[in-house]
Design a protein around this motif. Sequence first.
Motif, PDB file in Angstrom:
ATOM      1  N   PRO A 102       7.472   0.139  -0.776  1.00  0.00           N
ATOM      2  CA  PRO A 102       6.423   0.677   0.784  1.00  0.00           C
ATOM      3  C   PRO A 102       5.104   0.924   0.461  1.00  0.00           C
ATOM      4  O   PRO A 102       4.819   0.448   1.491  1.00  0.00           O
ATOM      5  CB  PRO A 102       8.021   1.439   1.037  1.00  0.00           C
ATOM      6  CG  PRO A 102       8.928   1.401   0.431  1.00  0.00           C
ATOM      7  CD  PRO A 102       8.534   0.596  -0.657  1.00  0.00           C
ATOM      8  N   SER A 103       5.014   2.156  -0.778  1.00  0.00           N
ATOM      9  CA  SER A 103       3.380   1.944  -0.799  1.00  0.00           C
ATOM     10  C   SER A 103       2.622   1.054  -1.241  1.00  0.00           C
ATOM     11  O   SER A 103       1.377   1.534  -0.144  1.00  0.00           O
ATOM     12  CB  SER A 103       3.750   2.876  -1.997  1.00  0.00           C
ATOM     13  OG  SER A 103       4.166   1.732  -3.307  1.00  0.00           O
ATOM     14  N   VAL A 104       2.592   0.324  -1.149  1.00  0.00           N
ATOM     15  CA  VAL A 104       2.554  -0.797  -1.570  1.00  0.00           C
ATOM     16  C   VAL A 104       1.877  -1.660  -0.077  1.00  0.00           C
ATOM     17  O   VAL A 104       0.411  -1.731   0.413  1.00  0.00           O
ATOM     18  CB  VAL A 104       2.513  -2.049  -2.244  1.00  0.00           C
ATOM     19  CG1 VAL A 104       1.712  -3.497  -2.129  1.00  0.00           C
ATOM     20  CG2 VAL A 104       3.006  -1.799  -3.922  1.00  0.00           C
ATOM     21  N   TYR A 105       3.079  -2.069   0.861  1.00  0.00           N
ATOM     22  CA  TYR A 105       2.732  -2.391   2.120  1.00  0.00           C
ATOM     23  C   TYR A 105       1.438  -0.882   2.894  1.00  0.00           C
ATOM     24  O   TYR A 105       0.345  -1.205   3.407  1.00  0.00           O
ATOM     25  CB  TYR A 105       3.155  -1.874   3.007  1.00  0.00           C
ATOM     26  CG  TYR A 105       4.601  -3.623   2.714  1.00  0.00           C
ATOM     27  CD1 TYR A 105       4.478  -4.466   3.056  1.00  0.00           C
ATOM     28  CD2 TYR A 105       5.683  -3.353   2.249  1.00  0.00           C
ATOM     29  CE1 TYR A 105       4.788  -6.314   2.669  1.00  0.00           C
ATOM     30  CE2 TYR A 105       6.551  -4.297   2.097  1.00  0.00           C
ATOM     31  CZ  TYR A 105       6.054  -5.220   2.287  1.00  0.00           C
ATOM     32  OH  TYR A 105       6.679  -6.833   2.307  1.00  0.00           O
ATOM     33  N   GLU A 106       1.892   0.631   2.521  1.00  0.00           N
ATOM     34  CA  GLU A 106       0.747   1.792   2.766  1.00  0.00           C
ATOM     35  C   GLU A 106      -0.601   1.296   2.944  1.00  0.00           C
ATOM     36  O   GLU A 106      -1.746   1.705   3.849  1.00  0.00           O
ATOM     37  CB  GLU A 106       1.602   2.329   2.696  1.00  0.00           C
ATOM     38  CG  GLU A 106       2.487   2.677   3.715  1.00  0.00           C
ATOM     39  CD  GLU A 106       3.442   4.505   2.681  1.00  0.00           C
ATOM     40  OE1 GLU A 106       2.242   5.152   1.555  1.00  0.00           O
ATOM     41  OE2 GLU A 106       4.039   4.980   2.833  1.00  0.00           O
ATOM     42  N   ARG A 107      -0.655   0.307   1.471  1.00  0.00           N
ATOM     43  CA  ARG A 107      -2.308   0.122   1.367  1.00  0.00           C
ATOM     44  C   ARG A 107      -2.736  -0.742   1.853  1.00  0.00           C
ATOM     45  O   ARG A 107      -4.056  -0.895   2.013  1.00  0.00           O
ATOM     46  CB  ARG A 107      -2.312   0.272  -0.180  1.00  0.00           C
ATOM     47  CG  ARG A 107      -2.013   2.084  -0.168  1.00  0.00           C
ATOM     48  CD  ARG A 107      -2.026   1.894  -1.923  1.00  0.00           C
ATOM     49  NE  ARG A 107      -0.550   1.815  -2.399  1.00  0.00           N
ATOM     50  CZ  ARG A 107      -0.595   1.750  -4.147  1.00  0.00           C
ATOM     51  NH1 ARG A 107      -1.899   1.718  -4.887  1.00  0.00           N
ATOM     52  NH2 ARG A 107       0.344   1.723  -4.017  1.00  0.00           N
ATOM     53  N   CYS A 108      -2.373  -1.904   1.911  1.00  0.00           N
ATOM     54  CA  CYS A 108      -2.840  -3.069   2.295  1.00  0.00           C
ATOM     55  C   CYS A 108      -2.517  -3.882   3.944  1.00  0.00           C
ATOM     56  O   CYS A 108      -2.582  -5.111   3.863  1.00  0.00           O
ATOM     57  CB  CYS A 108      -2.797  -4.050   1.158  1.00  0.00           C
ATOM     58  SG  CYS A 108      -0.862  -4.933   0.967  1.00  0.00           S
TER      59      CYS A 108
END
Length: 300
Positions: free
Chosen positions: A142-148
């Motif tokens: 989820p943290s990756v989706y927040e960034r991209c």
Amino acid sequence: MTKTIGFIGLGAMGAGMAGSLRRAGHQLQVFDVRREAADAFAAQGGVACASPADAARGADVVISVVVNAAQTEAVLFGDGGCAAAMSPGAVFVMCSTVDPNWSAALEQRLQALGLGYLDAPISGGAAKAASGQMTMMTSGQPSVYERCGDLLDAMAAKVYRLGDQAGAGSKVKIINQLLAGVHIAAAAEAMALGLREGVKAEALYEVITNSAGNSWMFENRMAHVLAADYTPLSAVDIFVKDLGLVLDTARASKFPLPLSSTAHQMFMQASTAGYGREDDSAVIKIFPGIQLPTKPESQS
């Protein structure tokens, strides 16, 4: 919010995707093994870079659109690779069709370097990539989706989030490729039989594309056959690779794939006959005793 993006691979799909990101207002640092492709893109906005590392420096997200896992490895860890140049916490978005297990392992490798990773294969063709209407099959934390996530939405009409760990996106992509490869092979077989039986190719195409036997691949790829245009938008050798990945995945769990196996052999035969770099519709050339459509003399 404007982001700085490292973008690697400006082929049929990548160029359109990078263009969508530029239209969305992001700053692009682009690299392609064909320097002229990077220069042409940068002439309309962006910076052409000499290596993946140069494209990655200072980037919030690095997006890679290359052919396979080996090329992705080179982009990340080869000479001038981007992994060592990426900022801590930056995200690497991998858009190639690869072995799902390899993708899952890559997530672990990049996490150990303090980098985020998104498994994000793509589908839809060059036209949809250019218009921002393609499909992305993604999986990651989820943290990756927040960034991209905003970048994915700028590039694709449909972004499917298929799991919290890398590999799920690649599994769905190779299943898509199973169908795509089988459909192209079946479309070629049907057109070849029609030609063998003396049916006019244009008439057969018209009837099938308005009947229940139609598929997206028949409609799209058999148009290439009618035009006698085998310019590779997606090459025969792509399906040698992709159907090979499908079979490797199934073999690991001893799962039978009779249609995929046959289609793979058809693409292998076409490649061995010298058509590997032609459009994947050139698989029709393996059928004996047929006269394929030819270009009008004014176009030849």
